[in-house]
Scaffold this active site. Structure first.
Site, short mmCIF file in Angstrom:
data_model
loop_
_atom_site.label_atom_id
_atom_site.label_comp_id
_atom_site.label_asym_id
_atom_site.label_seq_id
_atom_site.Cartn_x
_atom_site.Cartn_y
_atom_site.Cartn_z
N SER A 313 0.80 -1.21 0.00
CA SER A 313 0.00 0.00 0.00
C SER A 313 0.84 1.27 0.00
CB SER A 313 -0.98 -0.04 1.17
OG SER A 313 -2.27 0.26 0.71
N ASP A 324 8.54 5.68 -11.12
CA ASP A 324 7.90 6.23 -12.31
C ASP A 324 8.43 7.61 -12.68
OD1 ASP A 324 6.44 3.94 -12.40
OD2 ASP A 324 4.47 4.88 -12.27
N LYS A 338 -1.45 -4.23 -2.81
CA LYS A 338 -2.68 -3.63 -2.28
C LYS A 338 -2.83 -2.23 -2.86
CE LYS A 338 -5.27 -2.25 1.78
NZ LYS A 338 -5.36 -0.82 1.38
#
Length: 443
Positions: A313, A324, A338
């Site tokens: 998470s 990214d 998650k």
């Protein structure tokens, strides 16, 4: 019971901690309508969908049957409590009804202090408890509990299917003992572990120098003070290095997550610009986007994020944001996967409903729900004899999980739990390669 307020508390952990509260007006009660055709409860002015009266009548019929014919008398309050829990039971593993005591426990967890054994858990439909991660330097960690362990009995009593808070059975006064029966992958017989409860005060950030110029920060969970502690310890490492680090390893192995805001703030400390994470759900209030502000605390020094199957998470948010945005290399094993956000809705009696309301997306626009993040450099776990470990531990292995956009098969592509310092050594080696590349003159 009525909703006291619609409070979007963004929770990003395998067991979910409360975060930000924004008060909204209390919705008006729905009224019944006797319309022709499909009879429904009218939506209120907040846009709540109508409920078919036929379904309400069906529920009342079953309720009355239980009240009149069940072999033993059942209290109305108990029946209603079971019915409310049943509304959430089959939605997904992270939507749950919390009574007042359990809701208060969530608040304690957010503050980083409670009495128990120090382990993050996920209740499975059969009532057993799967260990998401033991918390660093707690009784559970010292007793050798591992991510992926399944607790099947507590104090000799087999766990049964019910919907109480996952961590409640292990809570208790400091100094008392609890005995657990644990099933572990690769063992033919269960383990019996006795642990003495303590007051758990979680130190979510620790740091040290790995080698001159190369720092290491361990982030065990994302709590209210985690981001500020991270900044303080990075500055301390910079001072030890003479003012500038050559590189930094951020270790979020077996980090079950926590407050979204803390993960966002840590990412912001290392990014000059760019999106960090976005959340999207059915309601407009569930949609949000978080972007970085100018200022990189490391001045562009290379970063490696060390992850494993227990990284869940908010930990995945941090790893995804840095990867990214080309700010960090991710090293380790596929993460837990998650990719959902929970909202805590307080009720007027002190109880709460924790409801999955959105998915989160990395800056590339990718949901990692039930997939996890695949590292740039994959490390493999081994058992004591040097044989590879067969991975089975992921969000995709939880019964009733939300389907991912491009879901990895549970048990086939799941990540592995990476315990021990040798994985830190591997992350440092990758960090040195990145630092050497950055320092090489362009041609």
């Amino acid at each position: 019971m009525r909703l006291r307020c619609l409070t979007p508390l963004l929770l990003l952990s395998a067991w979910s901690l409360p975060s930000i509260a924004q008060e909204r007006p209390e919705p008006a009660p729905a009224e019944l309508s006797e319309a022709t055709g499909d009879e429904r409860v009218d939506p209120d002015e907040t846009g709540t969908p109508a409920v078919p009266l036929d379904e309400i009548r069906r529920y009342v019929a079953v309720y009355n049957a239980v009240k009149q014919a069940y072999v033993e008398p059942v209290e109305d309050a108990d029946l209603m409590q079971s019915a409310i829990r049943g509304l959430l039971l089959d939605l997904d593993p992270h939507s749950v009804y919390l009574d007042k005591a359990d809701a208060e426990d969530f608040d304690d967890n957010a503050r980083g202090a409670y009495e128990g054994v120090g382990v993050e858990l996920q209740r499975l439909p059969d009532g057993t408890l799967q260990v998401i991660a033991p918390i660093d330097d707690t009784p559970a960690a010292r007793a050798g509990l591992r991510a992926g362990d399944r607790i099947v009995a507590i104090d000799g009593e087999a766990l049964q299917a019910d919907e109480s808070d996952s961590s409640a059975p292990l809570r208790g006064a400091a100094g008392t003992q609890v005995r657990m029966t644990i099933e572990r992958e690769g063992r033919d017989t269960p383990l019996e572990v006795t642990i003495t409860r303590e007051t758990i005060r979680i130190t979510s950030v620790r740091s040290r120098m790995l080698e001159p110029g190369y720092g290491y920060v361990r982030v065990a969970a994302f709590q209210a003070d985690t981001a500020s502690d991270f900044a303080t310890q990075v500055d301390a490492l910079k001072s030890q290095a003479g003012g500038q680090l050559r590189g930094l390893v951020i270790d979020v192995r077996s980090n079950p997550g926590g407050l979204l805001t803390s993960a966002v703030q840590i990412a912001d400390e290392l990014l000059e610009d760019g999106e960090i994470v976005a959340t999207r759900g059915r309601l407009a209030i569930s949609d949000a986007s978080f972007s970085a502000t100018a200022g990189d605390r490391l001045g562009g020094a290379p970063v490696v994020v060390l992850v494993d199957a227990g990284s869940a998470s908010a930990a995945e948010v941090l790893a995804g944001a840095l990867r990214d945005n080309d700010r960090a290399r991710v090293v380790g094993s596929r993460t837990f996967g998650k990719g959902s956000v929970q909202t805590v809705l307080p009720l007027d009696n002190g109880d709460s409903v924790k409801l999955t309301t959105a998915r989160y997306y990395t800056p590339s626009g990718r949901s990692i729900q039930a997939q996890g993040i695949v590292p740039d450099v994959v490390l493999k776990a081994e058992n004591g004899e040097g044989a590879p470990v067969r991975p089975t531990f992921s969000e995709a292995s939880l019964p009733g999980h939300l389907q991912g956009d491009d879901e990895a098969l549970a048990g086939k592509n799941a990540g592995e739990v990476l315990d021990g310092t040798r994985y830190i050594d591997a992350a440092l080696a990758e960090l040195k390669r990145a630092a050497a590349t950055a320092a090489a003159p362009s041609r």
